[in-house]
Design a protein around this motif. Structure first.
Motif, PDB file in Angstrom:
ATOM      1  N   ARG A   1     -12.285  -0.321   8.047  1.00  0.00           N
ATOM      2  CA  ARG A   1     -11.454   0.805   7.659  1.00  0.00           C
ATOM      3  C   ARG A   1     -11.363   1.806   8.821  1.00  0.00           C
ATOM      4  O   ARG A   1     -12.264   1.909   9.653  1.00  0.00           O
ATOM      5  CB  ARG A   1     -12.028   1.477   6.414  1.00  0.00           C
ATOM      6  CG  ARG A   1     -13.334   2.209   6.685  1.00  0.00           C
ATOM      7  CD  ARG A   1     -13.996   2.686   5.413  1.00  0.00           C
ATOM      8  NE  ARG A   1     -15.136   3.534   5.712  1.00  0.00           N
ATOM      9  CZ  ARG A   1     -16.329   3.101   6.065  1.00  0.00           C
ATOM     10  NH1 ARG A   1     -16.552   1.802   6.165  1.00  0.00           N
ATOM     11  NH2 ARG A   1     -17.308   3.956   6.318  1.00  0.00           N
ATOM     12  N   ASN A   2     -10.265   2.504   8.904  1.00  0.00           N
ATOM     13  CA  ASN A   2     -10.031   3.575   9.884  1.00  0.00           C
ATOM     14  C   ASN A   2      -9.795   3.079  11.306  1.00  0.00           C
ATOM     15  O   ASN A   2      -9.617   3.902  12.214  1.00  0.00           O
ATOM     16  CB  ASN A   2     -11.194   4.585   9.918  1.00  0.00           C
ATOM     17  CG  ASN A   2     -11.447   5.245   8.586  1.00  0.00           C
ATOM     18  OD1 ASN A   2     -10.507   5.454   7.813  1.00  0.00           O
ATOM     19  ND2 ASN A   2     -12.691   5.562   8.287  1.00  0.00           N
TER      20      ASN A   2
ATOM     21  N   ILE B   1     -15.795   4.734  16.233  1.00  0.00           N
ATOM     22  CA  ILE B   1     -15.567   4.931  14.800  1.00  0.00           C
ATOM     23  C   ILE B   1     -16.296   3.870  13.981  1.00  0.00           C
ATOM     24  O   ILE B   1     -16.843   4.161  12.913  1.00  0.00           O
ATOM     25  CB  ILE B   1     -14.058   4.909  14.505  1.00  0.00           C
ATOM     26  CG1 ILE B   1     -13.388   6.145  15.123  1.00  0.00           C
ATOM     27  CG2 ILE B   1     -13.791   4.857  13.012  1.00  0.00           C
ATOM     28  CD1 ILE B   1     -11.882   6.135  15.025  1.00  0.00           C
TER      29      ILE B   1
END
Length: 478
Positions: free
Chosen positions: A239-240, A334
């Motif tokens: 995710r992201n 991230i």
């Protein structure tokens, strides 16, 4: 889950909008019509091959799997002898956790969760298996769970689809296990079908419904990834980072398209030479054009010295590559992945400690995943013991097994051996554990033999002649 699976597999042209914009390109070309005639036509070229995928998303999911795969060691019962030891050994042999841990962790990172269930066949063999997280559906009251999947039968163009469900429910008396099957109409669930008839129609061996008295926990479970109070079923490790992945692909693709159009050398010829070749083609084929084949043998203009020349294009792409590098570092940051894992920075150290600090981000993330799988493997094997007691009529002492984990990162053999010896000499580690960790690939018989040899040598060295010989005696005259 399917979105993140496509992202992991590198099927980015199906999920990223800009990839779909690089689809078709129209060009005007000349096509031969007959022997001496040509005509202009518009041809559509597919440009899908020009979309370049630099899939760093797969790296994010596979680094924890690589680290756990190399660190999972021996799994044994928490006892030195007895039926529990033999049973756990048989479960480990049948389940093959060391062989399947990589696939389970990778799917866990991609989907955000992975489930497992306990199995037993007619021969009495008991094992546990990993299953996809989108097949595991816990009941809202926390007293049960469904494991559901689709089965297809028939020809390729006309397949019948069925929904299979294995339902487990807890009650005051124990655990009930039920097998269900439903007919599918498209994506909709239709009428329920008799499970015995379904089994006979397709020649399948489906377990019968069972009531396991005295069993007060489900014989299945789930391992979630980074769950929150609002995401109880976990979240994907990818995710992201999809936006960054698309930008990486697009930047590299854009440069590739520019190179494709302008990077090839182009031949420049004098105007007079072009007219000469074009006029000749007009006489031969009825149209003025010049092909590259026509210029394999050309004339030289002695008055002007005009000859064909190649024009090359010098592209300045340093900024684009720096931009891609920045995006990759953002993605790794991230996703809690060390740059060393992607090869962006040197990933080797002079010692195990130095290597640990270089890979610290990935190690911290992998240790969190390791703790979840450690608990899951222990729970799965313990549930195998519960099932065996309920069905096999045994009286095994139900307890968590011992799961040994080694170092996540590799170390030189000399450094690893020095650390293990220091632990043993310091009295904080047994001789058996020391031998196992120094020789993880040895069999149980080889380990026991080595331990006995060491103990024999220690006993021999501990015999001091000064203290073991009897005292001297002076015999006088009687």
């Amino acid at each position: 889950m399917m979105y993140y699976r496509l992202l992991y597999e590198g099927e980015h042209a199906e999920i990223f909008p800009r990839a779909q914009s690089v689809t078709k390109e129209r060009k005007v070309v000349r096509r031969r019509v007959g022997v001496r005639s040509w005509r202009q036509v518009e041809k559509v070229f597919s440009a899908d091959y020009q979309y370049i995928v630099a899939n760093f998303s797969s790296l994010v999911a596979e680094v924890p799997a690589d680290l756990l795969n190399r660190s999972l060691g021996n799994i044994s019962a928490d006892t030195e002898k007895g039926p529990e030891l033999e049973f756990v050994s048989s479960v480990v042999t049948a389940s093959k956790p060391n062989e399947k841990i990589w696939a389970a962790v990778t799917q866990h990172q991609v989907d955000g969760l992975v489930a497992y269930r306990i199995r037993r066949d007619e021969s009495g063999s008991v094992w546990f298996e990993w299953i996809l997280g989108d097949r595991y559906f816990p009941h809202d009251d926390g007293r049960g769970a469904d494991i559901a999947w689709i089965e297809e039968w028939g020809e390729e163009n006309r397949k019948d689809r069925f929904l299979r469900v294995e339902r487990q429910r807890l009650s005051a008396q124990g655990l009930s296990a039920q097998q269900l099957v439903y007919k599918m109409e498209g994506d909709n669930v239709a009428a329920e079908i008799n499970i015995d008839q379904y089994s006979a129609d397709h020649d399948m061996d489906i377990p019968e419904d069972a009531e396991l008295k005295g069993v007060h926990e489900l014989l299945c479970g789930v391992v979630t990834n980074e769950e929150t109070l609002t995401h109880l079923r976990g979240r994907s490790a990818l995710r992201n980072i999809d936006g960054l992945q698309e930008e990486i692909n697009w930047t590299i693709t854009r440069d590739a398209i520019v190179f494709e159009k302008h990077g090839k050398p182009k031949l420049a010829i004098p105007r007079a030479l072009w007219d000469t070749v074009a006029n000749q083609n007009h006489r031969d084929y009825g149209a003025r054009f010049v092909r590259s084949d026509d210029l394999e043998v050309v004339s030289f203009d002695e008055k002007t010295g005009a000859v064909p020349q190649y024009i090359t294009w010098d592209a300045k792409t340093a900024q684009s590559f720096e931009h891609v590098t920045r995006l990759i570092k953002f993605m790794l940051s991230i996703s809690k992945t060390s740059p060393q894992a992607a090869g962006l920075e040197e990933g080797k150290g002079d010692s195990g400690v130095a290597l640990l600090y270089l890979w610290i981000q990935s190690v911290i993330k992998a240790e969190a995943v390791q703790s979840k799988f450690d608990a899951a493997i222990k729970s799965a094997i313990r549930k195998c013991m519960i099932l065996e007691n309920a069905i096999g009529g045994t009286s095994l002492k139900v307890a968590n097994p011992v799961v040994e984990w080694g170092d996540l990162l590799p170390k030189a053999d000399s450094e690893k051996d020095t650390e293990e010896i220091a632990k043993y000499e310091g009295g904080v580690q047994s001789l058996e554990t020391t031998v196992r960790r120094m020789h993880p690939d040895w069999s149980e018989k080889a380990i026991e033999s080595e331990i006995q040899k060491i103990r024999d040598e220690q006993a021999a060295e501990g015999m001091n002649p000064t203290f073991t010989q009897p005292p001297k005696v002076n015999l006088g005259d009687s």
